[in-house]
Design a protein around this motif. Structure first.
Motif, PDB file in Angstrom:
ATOM      1  N   HIS A  86       6.079  17.494  13.659  1.00 25.82           N
ATOM      2  CA  HIS A  86       6.309  15.980  13.880  1.00 25.82           C
ATOM      3  C   HIS A  86       5.308  15.059  13.012  1.00 25.82           C
ATOM      4  CE1 HIS A  86       6.656  12.074  15.449  1.00 25.82           C
ATOM      5  NE2 HIS A  86       7.505  12.408  16.264  1.00 25.82           N
ATOM      6  N   ASP A  87       5.774  14.076  12.458  1.00 27.25           N
ATOM      7  CA  ASP A  87       4.744  13.172  11.566  1.00 27.25           C
ATOM      8  C   ASP A  87       3.568  12.634  12.457  1.00 27.25           C
ATOM      9  OD1 ASP A  87       3.909  10.581  10.586  1.00 27.25           O
ATOM     10  OD2 ASP A  87       5.935  10.132   9.912  1.00 27.25           O
ATOM     11  N   GLY A  88       2.497  12.845  11.858  1.00 28.69           N
ATOM     12  CA  GLY A  88       1.289  12.370  12.633  1.00 28.69           C
ATOM     13  C   GLY A  88       0.280  11.728  11.443  1.00 28.69           C
ATOM     14  N   GLN A  89       0.863  10.766  10.793  1.00 23.09           N
ATOM     15  CA  GLN A  89       0.355  10.212   9.666  1.00 23.09           C
ATOM     16  C   GLN A  89      -0.976   9.350  10.011  1.00 23.09           C
ATOM     17  OE1 GLN A  89       2.322   9.631   6.035  1.00 23.09           O
ATOM     18  NE2 GLN A  89       1.053   8.341   5.116  1.00 23.09           N
ATOM     19  N   TYR A  90      -0.627   8.593  11.027  1.00 25.72           N
ATOM     20  CA  TYR A  90      -1.758   7.620  11.548  1.00 25.72           C
ATOM     21  C   TYR A  90      -2.608   7.808  12.772  1.00 25.72           C
ATOM     22  CZ  TYR A  90       1.096   4.850   8.044  1.00 25.72           C
ATOM     23  OH  TYR A  90       1.540   4.259   6.709  1.00 25.72           O
ATOM     24  N   ASP A  91      -3.792   7.326  12.494  1.00 25.25           N
ATOM     25  CA  ASP A  91      -4.522   7.054  14.022  1.00 25.25           C
ATOM     26  C   ASP A  91      -4.059   5.577  14.479  1.00 25.25           C
ATOM     27  OD1 ASP A  91      -6.036   5.061  12.733  1.00 25.25           O
ATOM     28  OD2 ASP A  91      -7.621   6.160  12.720  1.00 25.25           O
ATOM     29  N   ASP A  92      -4.406   5.288  15.739  1.00 24.20           N
ATOM     30  CA  ASP A  92      -4.111   4.118  16.416  1.00 24.20           C
ATOM     31  C   ASP A  92      -4.310   2.861  15.446  1.00 24.20           C
ATOM     32  OD1 ASP A  92      -3.279   5.908  18.367  1.00 24.20           O
ATOM     33  OD2 ASP A  92      -4.636   5.119  19.715  1.00 24.20           O
ATOM     34  N   GLU A  93      -5.289   2.669  14.969  1.00 19.82           N
ATOM     35  CA  GLU A  93      -5.890   1.387  14.007  1.00 19.82           C
ATOM     36  C   GLU A  93      -4.951   1.348  12.741  1.00 19.82           C
ATOM     37  OE1 GLU A  93      -7.426  -1.049  14.854  1.00 19.82           O
ATOM     38  OE2 GLU A  93      -7.314  -1.861  12.943  1.00 19.82           O
ATOM     39  N   GLU A  94      -4.685   2.647  12.335  1.00 17.54           N
ATOM     40  CA  GLU A  94      -4.136   2.571  10.933  1.00 17.54           C
ATOM     41  C   GLU A  94      -2.712   1.999  11.498  1.00 17.54           C
ATOM     42  OE1 GLU A  94      -6.305   6.021   8.653  1.00 17.54           O
ATOM     43  OE2 GLU A  94      -4.484   6.593  10.025  1.00 17.54           O
ATOM     44  N   PHE A  95      -2.179   2.457  12.415  1.00 10.14           N
ATOM     45  CA  PHE A  95      -0.664   2.050  12.783  1.00 10.14           C
ATOM     46  C   PHE A  95      -0.689   0.360  12.988  1.00 10.14           C
ATOM     47  CE2 PHE A  95       2.950   1.476  15.696  1.00 10.14           C
ATOM     48  CZ  PHE A  95       3.822   1.618  14.986  1.00 10.14           C
ATOM     49  N   ARG A  96      -1.698  -0.108  13.525  1.00 12.37           N
ATOM     50  CA  ARG A  96      -1.445  -1.417  13.827  1.00 12.37           C
ATOM     51  C   ARG A  96      -1.708  -2.227  12.421  1.00 12.37           C
ATOM     52  NH1 ARG A  96      -4.280  -0.350  18.849  1.00 12.37           N
ATOM     53  NH2 ARG A  96      -6.214   0.256  17.882  1.00 12.37           N
ATOM     54  N   GLN A  97      -2.114  -1.683  11.452  1.00 14.40           N
ATOM     55  CA  GLN A  97      -2.339  -2.239  10.167  1.00 14.40           C
ATOM     56  C   GLN A  97      -1.175  -2.055   9.391  1.00 14.40           C
ATOM     57  OE1 GLN A  97      -6.015  -0.707   8.139  1.00 14.40           O
ATOM     58  NE2 GLN A  97      -7.291  -1.403   9.747  1.00 14.40           N
ATOM     59  N   ARG A  98      -0.578  -1.003   9.695  1.00 15.65           N
ATOM     60  CA  ARG A  98       0.817  -0.681   8.929  1.00 15.65           C
ATOM     61  C   ARG A  98       2.041  -0.421   9.927  1.00 15.65           C
ATOM     62  NH1 ARG A  98      -2.629   3.954   5.518  1.00 15.65           N
ATOM     63  NH2 ARG A  98      -3.983   2.335   4.537  1.00 15.65           N
ATOM     64  N   PRO A  99       2.423  -1.263  10.798  1.00  7.50           N
ATOM     65  CA  PRO A  99       3.290  -0.779  11.779  1.00  7.50           C
ATOM     66  C   PRO A  99       4.709  -0.797  11.175  1.00  7.50           C
ATOM     67  CG  PRO A  99       2.881  -3.326  11.899  1.00  7.50           C
ATOM     68  CD  PRO A  99       1.768  -2.521  10.882  1.00  7.50           C
ATOM     69  N   ASN A 100       4.976  -1.150  10.075  1.00  6.02           N
ATOM     70  CA  ASN A 100       6.429  -0.815   9.424  1.00  6.02           C
ATOM     71  C   ASN A 100       6.171  -0.018   8.170  1.00  6.02           C
ATOM     72  OD1 ASN A 100       7.353  -2.905  11.475  1.00  6.02           O
ATOM     73  ND2 ASN A 100       6.787  -4.436  10.230  1.00  6.02           N
ATOM     74  N   TRP A 101       5.531   0.889   8.352  1.00  3.11           N
ATOM     75  CA  TRP A 101       5.529   1.625   7.005  1.00  3.11           C
ATOM     76  C   TRP A 101       6.350   3.076   7.258  1.00  3.11           C
ATOM     77  CZ3 TRP A 101       0.793   1.603   3.280  1.00  3.11           C
ATOM     78  CH2 TRP A 101       0.434   0.394   2.881  1.00  3.11           C
ATOM     79  N   GLY A 102       6.906   3.134   8.519  1.00  2.39           N
ATOM     80  CA  GLY A 102       7.826   4.351   8.618  1.00  2.39           C
ATOM     81  C   GLY A 102       7.441   5.496   9.153  1.00  2.39           C
ATOM     82  N   HIS A 103       6.014   5.527   9.698  1.00  2.00           N
ATOM     83  CA  HIS A 103       5.493   6.737  10.443  1.00  2.00           C
ATOM     84  C   HIS A 103       4.870   6.730  11.616  1.00  2.00           C
ATOM     85  CE1 HIS A 103       5.565   8.510   6.538  1.00  2.00           C
ATOM     86  NE2 HIS A 103       5.307   7.382   5.757  1.00  2.00           N
ATOM     87  N   SER A 104       4.378   7.525  12.140  1.00  2.91           N
ATOM     88  CA  SER A 104       3.931   7.828  13.757  1.00  2.91           C
ATOM     89  C   SER A 104       2.286   8.142  13.724  1.00  2.91           C
ATOM     90  CB  SER A 104       4.527   9.050  14.258  1.00  2.91           C
ATOM     91  OG  SER A 104       5.789   8.986  14.216  1.00  2.91           O
ATOM     92  N   THR A 105       2.137   7.769  14.902  1.00  2.00           N
ATOM     93  CA  THR A 105       0.615   8.286  15.388  1.00  2.00           C
ATOM     94  C   THR A 105       0.543   9.479  15.927  1.00  2.00           C
ATOM     95  OG1 THR A 105       0.731   7.070  17.417  1.00  2.00           O
ATOM     96  CG2 THR A 105      -0.100   5.742  15.496  1.00  2.00           C
ATOM     97  N   LEU A 106      -0.546  10.253  15.989  1.00  2.00           N
ATOM     98  CA  LEU A 106      -0.780  11.391  16.805  1.00  2.00           C
ATOM     99  C   LEU A 106      -0.283  11.049  18.209  1.00  2.00           C
ATOM    100  CD1 LEU A 106      -2.586  11.923  14.297  1.00  2.00           C
ATOM    101  CD2 LEU A 106      -3.504  13.913  15.570  1.00  2.00           C
ATOM    102  N   ALA A 107      -0.775  10.196  18.857  1.00  2.00           N
ATOM    103  CA  ALA A 107      -0.443   9.603  20.272  1.00  2.00           C
ATOM    104  C   ALA A 107       1.083   9.493  20.658  1.00  2.00           C
ATOM    105  CB  ALA A 107      -0.974   8.388  20.474  1.00  2.00           C
ATOM    106  N   TYR A 108       1.973   9.178  19.474  1.00  2.00           N
ATOM    107  CA  TYR A 108       3.336   9.052  19.493  1.00  2.00           C
ATOM    108  C   TYR A 108       3.927  10.425  19.387  1.00  2.00           C
ATOM    109  CZ  TYR A 108       8.024   6.989  19.478  1.00  2.00           C
ATOM    110  OH  TYR A 108       9.293   6.711  19.463  1.00  2.00           O
ATOM    111  N   ALA A 109       3.374  11.217  18.539  1.00  2.00           N
ATOM    112  CA  ALA A 109       3.728  12.499  18.454  1.00  2.00           C
ATOM    113  C   ALA A 109       3.899  13.453  19.769  1.00  2.00           C
ATOM    114  CB  ALA A 109       3.217  13.477  17.286  1.00  2.00           C
ATOM    115  N   ILE A 110       2.550  13.012  20.462  1.00  2.00           N
ATOM    116  CA  ILE A 110       2.430  13.679  21.495  1.00  2.00           C
ATOM    117  C   ILE A 110       3.337  13.234  22.715  1.00  2.00           C
ATOM    118  CG2 ILE A 110       0.877  14.076  23.647  1.00  2.00           C
ATOM    119  CD1 ILE A 110      -1.351  13.988  21.609  1.00  2.00           C
ATOM    120  N   GLU A 111       3.543  11.925  22.679  1.00  2.00           N
ATOM    121  CA  GLU A 111       4.633  11.383  23.771  1.00  2.00           C
ATOM    122  C   GLU A 111       6.003  11.943  23.412  1.00  2.00           C
ATOM    123  OE1 GLU A 111       3.105   9.478  25.744  1.00  2.00           O
ATOM    124  OE2 GLU A 111       5.082   9.170  26.894  1.00  2.00           O
ATOM    125  N   VAL A 112       6.330  12.028  22.063  1.00  2.00           N
ATOM    126  CA  VAL A 112       7.613  12.639  21.887  1.00  2.00           C
ATOM    127  C   VAL A 112       7.665  14.103  22.474  1.00  2.00           C
ATOM    128  CG1 VAL A 112       9.267  13.462  19.915  1.00  2.00           C
ATOM    129  CG2 VAL A 112       8.187  11.271  19.874  1.00  2.00           C
TER     130      VAL A 112
END
Ligand code: ZN
Ligand code: ZN
Length: 279
Positions: A200-226
């Motif tokens: 699974h995609d794990g490109q971002y940490d939580d802060e990076e995702f807040r800065q790039r919410p529409n860049w098409g990727h996931s955080t590790l936290a989300y990958a764990i959730e999936v």
């Protein structure tokens, strides 16, 4: 049942250099071999990022290849033109990619002048392009089932599930997560349902995702959730951010490891050359 080797684990753009040498700098390419009672199948490749060149260089006797292409972003196709198999007489490659993406035209364009010196149709190998959507992919291999589903990203993108004799691998990279961790796309859940291994995609940490919410990727936290929501048994974090150094990646994976263990889905960060078995 399945043997996997990771040839490229980086997202967005290859990132060679001393800061990324442990996890590796090549972009997305994963080899899967199905081992039936009758021997190994033809190699299956998830994506043709720059790691695909390394695969083809080290597998020069292979004349057949099945490619499952998530999408046509450059980091997933840029290794294609440089694969030695394209210059082998008698070689044949079947590439399955997203319906509506102009797969054949795009791949031919990046493999022909003025982008690449030799036109694709002058190379020795026969390349067959197949556009698929929410589909079953014909494998011609008894007992091996491959499923594709569209998944959310910034352009048309597929995830895949490879399954045989009750064992399964899901490949879900370049996946736009929902903003709040609570919604998971039904196609993603279907692909990963009770799988033995989820890549699974794990490109971002939580802060990076807040800065790039529409860049098409996931955080590790989300990958764990999936992984947890789908019942996946193991989670491989993949498509690492090209700006992330090895030390930073160690730290990011470490920060999420305990949570993944507590949820019963131990994570591992993919590295170039990593081999896994799914038995
Ligand atoms: Zn990508
Ligand atoms: Zn992409």
């Amino acid at each position: 049942m399945f043997h996997l080797r990771f040839w490229g684990v980086r997202g967005s753009v290859p990132s060679p250099g001393s800061l990324t040498s442990r996890y590796g700098g090549n972009s997305a390419c994963v080899e899967v071999r199905f081992r039936s009672p009758f021997g190994f199948s033809v190699p299956i490749l998830f994506d043709l990022g720059s790691g695909a060149r390394s695969f083809s260089l080290r597998n020069r006797t292979e004349r057949r290849l099945l490619v499952l292409l998530s999408h046509t972003h450059l980091d997933h196709i840029q290794g294609f033109s440089f694969m030695p198999i394209l210059d082998m007489p008698g070689a044949e490659i079947d590439i399955f990619g997203p319906k509506g993406s102009g797969l054949g035209a795009t791949m031919s364009q990046i493999s022909s002048p003025p982008i690449f010196p030799v036109p694709l149709d002058e190379r020795a190998a026969k390349v067959n392009f197949h556009e698929v959507g929410d589909s079953e992919i014909p494998t011609g291999i008894a007992d091996l089932r491959i499923m594709s589903r569209f998944i959310p990203h910034s352009d048309l993108t597929l995830g895949f599930r490879v399954e045989a004799f009750g064992r399964s691998i899901a490949y879900i990279t370049d996946h736009q997560q929902s903003p709040d961790l609570t919604y998971i796309d039904p196609g993603v859940l279907e692909l990963a349902h009770n799988c033995d291994l989820l890549i699974h995609d794990g490109q971002y940490d939580d802060e990076e995702f807040r800065q790039r919410p529409n860049w098409g990727h996931s955080t590790l936290a989300y990958a764990i959730e999936v992984a947890k929501s789908s019942g996946a048994k193991r989670l491989v974090i993949f498509h690492h951010d090209p700006d992330r150094s090895d030390d930073e990646l160690d730290e990011l994976l470490g920060d999420h490891f305990v949570k993944s263990m507590l949820l019963g889905v131990p994570l591992i960060g993919a590295w170039e050359g990593m081999e896994l078995e799914v038995e």
